[in-house]
Design an enzyme around this catalytic site. Structure first.
Site, PDB file in Angstrom:
ATOM      1  N   SER A 182       2.926  -5.381  -5.022  1.00  0.00           N
ATOM      2  CA  SER A 182       2.030  -5.952  -6.025  1.00  0.00           C
ATOM      3  C   SER A 182       1.657  -4.861  -7.019  1.00  0.00           C
ATOM      4  O   SER A 182       1.260  -3.758  -6.624  1.00  0.00           O
ATOM      5  CB  SER A 182       0.765  -6.496  -5.347  1.00  0.00           C
ATOM      6  OG  SER A 182       0.023  -7.302  -6.230  1.00  0.00           O
ATOM      7  N   GLN A 206       0.812  -1.217   0.000  1.00  0.00           N
ATOM      8  CA  GLN A 206       0.000   0.000   0.000  1.00  0.00           C
ATOM      9  C   GLN A 206       0.849   1.272   0.000  1.00  0.00           C
ATOM     10  O   GLN A 206       0.303   2.372  -0.096  1.00  0.00           O
ATOM     11  CB  GLN A 206      -0.935   0.007   1.211  1.00  0.00           C
ATOM     12  CG  GLN A 206      -1.901  -1.152   1.277  1.00  0.00           C
ATOM     13  CD  GLN A 206      -2.980  -1.095   0.206  1.00  0.00           C
ATOM     14  OE1 GLN A 206      -3.271  -0.038  -0.350  1.00  0.00           O
ATOM     15  NE2 GLN A 206      -3.583  -2.230  -0.092  1.00  0.00           N
ATOM     16  N   CYS A 216     -11.933  -9.150   6.633  1.00  0.00           N
ATOM     17  CA  CYS A 216     -10.590  -8.906   6.114  1.00  0.00           C
ATOM     18  C   CYS A 216     -10.504  -9.250   4.641  1.00  0.00           C
ATOM     19  O   CYS A 216      -9.549  -8.898   3.967  1.00  0.00           O
ATOM     20  CB  CYS A 216      -9.550  -9.693   6.901  1.00  0.00           C
ATOM     21  SG  CYS A 216      -9.740 -11.474   6.789  1.00  0.00           S
TER      22      CYS A 216
END
Length: 357
Positions: free
Chosen positions: A184, A168, A304
């Site tokens: 990613s 992130q 989640c």
């Protein structure tokens, strides 16, 4: 539709798409070569991969190697499983399931507690036999920036390795120093299905996926020139636009906080990435809220993973009750989000919430 789920995935940048197309061409375009072949087409594909590797590496600290993977989950598995066995793996209670589940699977897993502001508490000690510490840079659920510099130092003092999930953070801010860093591509406007593990020079990992010996013998399997070229283009664009993207996101955040003034923010409002707004409002049933706002793509905060049914371990670590977790939403925005998107979504979400109160 309005898309406000940037922590789940980001829109593919047009520049990344354009970079991919050549390597998807059929026989007439001759862009489909295997990058591990020694003929001209193979060498061209390999050159495209190395160019992308340089572009991805440009956003990491100096002194490391980029190993391409299928995504951050594979990168994290390579880091945890490939860095040794025995001893304890110490992980923050806020980690993604890719870290938590893998650490639990390989042996002894020690969970580091978290303060109410959503940061991993640096006052706690590591077990004497800790071999690896894993603390992410930015939490995917609530957006809090973790004290990674302190945890890197504590890991070194304990003669342990330090792994950072920077999924992130990469492309949005300077990536923290570590022994290993996982990313990613689809979280910074690249394609899905490709990621990377950055490994500090001098650190030897063992392969956990055997086969053809690709990627310095650490990750077997034929690389995809198209996916990697797209990732490289997205990384280059993120580097060029990082300051502009951060400024844009900050303006959106300020407006969103005004529009959602009746909601409480989960985690610190200061130590956070501003493109992640995790909110809760007493008395709101988020399941009903999402049903009433189907044209707005945002996430519930009580699971989640979409459809998992498991309560959020992140919100639980903050000390929130199950009722509070079930009244939490996550709005994620970024480069391609407009102010009108934020204002229109806020009007719809607030109106739907008011009907429940």
């Amino acid at each position: 539709m309005i898309y406000l789920d940037y922590q789940a995935t980001t829109p593919l940048a047009p520049e990344a798409r354009d970079a991919m197309l050549r390597w998807l061409d059929g026989p007439d375009g001759l862009g489909f070569g295997n990058p591990h072949s020694s003929h001209k087409m193979g060498r061209q594909a390999a050159a495209a991969i190395e160019l992308a590797r340089d572009r991805v590496a440009a956003l990491f600290p100096p002194g490391g190697t980029v190993i391409f993977t299928s995504g951050a989950t594979e990168a994290i598995n390579l880091a945890i499983r490939g860095s040794g066995s025995g001893g304890t793996v110490s992980v923050s209670a806020l980690e993604h399931a890719a870290v938590l589940d893998t650490a639990r699977h390989v042996g002894k897993c020690h969970e580091l507690n978290v303060a109410k502001d959503g940061q991993c508490n640096t006052k706690q000690d590591l077990p004497a036999d800790t071999r690896l510490v894993a603390v992410m840079q930015v939490n995917n659920e609530i957006g809090t920036i973790q004290p990674t510099i302190d945890w890197h130092r504590k890991a070194k003092e304990a003669n342990a390795l330090y792994l950072c999930d920077a999924v992130q953070a990469y492309g949005k801010m300077e990536v923290t120093a570590a022994d290993m860093i996982a990313i990613s591509a689809h979280k910074f406007h690249g394609p899905k299905g490709v990621g990377a593990l950055w490994i500090r020079n001098g650190l030897d990992l063992k392969e956990v996926q055997t086969g053809g010996g690709q990627e310095n013998g650490l990750r077997a399997g034929t690389l995809s020139p198209a996916l990697i070229a797209g990732m490289g283009a997205a990384a280059m664009l993120a580097k060029e636009q990082m300051a502009a993207d951060a400024d844009h996101v900050a303006h959106l955040w300020l407006r969103a906080r005004e529009l959602f003034s009746d909601w409480e923010v989960n985690g610190s409002e200061d130590a956070r990435y501003l493109g992640n707004l995790s909110l809760r409002r007493k008395g709101v049933d988020v399941g009903r809220l999402m049903s009433d706002c189907r044209q707005i793509m945002f996430s519930a905060g009580s699971a989640c993973a979409s459809g998992s049914g498991r309560p959020s371990h992140v919100l639980k670590a903050l000390g929130l009750s199950e009722k509070q977790a079930k009244s939490t939403i996550r709005l994620g925005f970024g480069r391609y989000t407009t102010m009108d998107d934020i204002e229109t979504a806020a009007q719809a979400i607030n109106a739907a919430a008011a009907e429940q109160l």
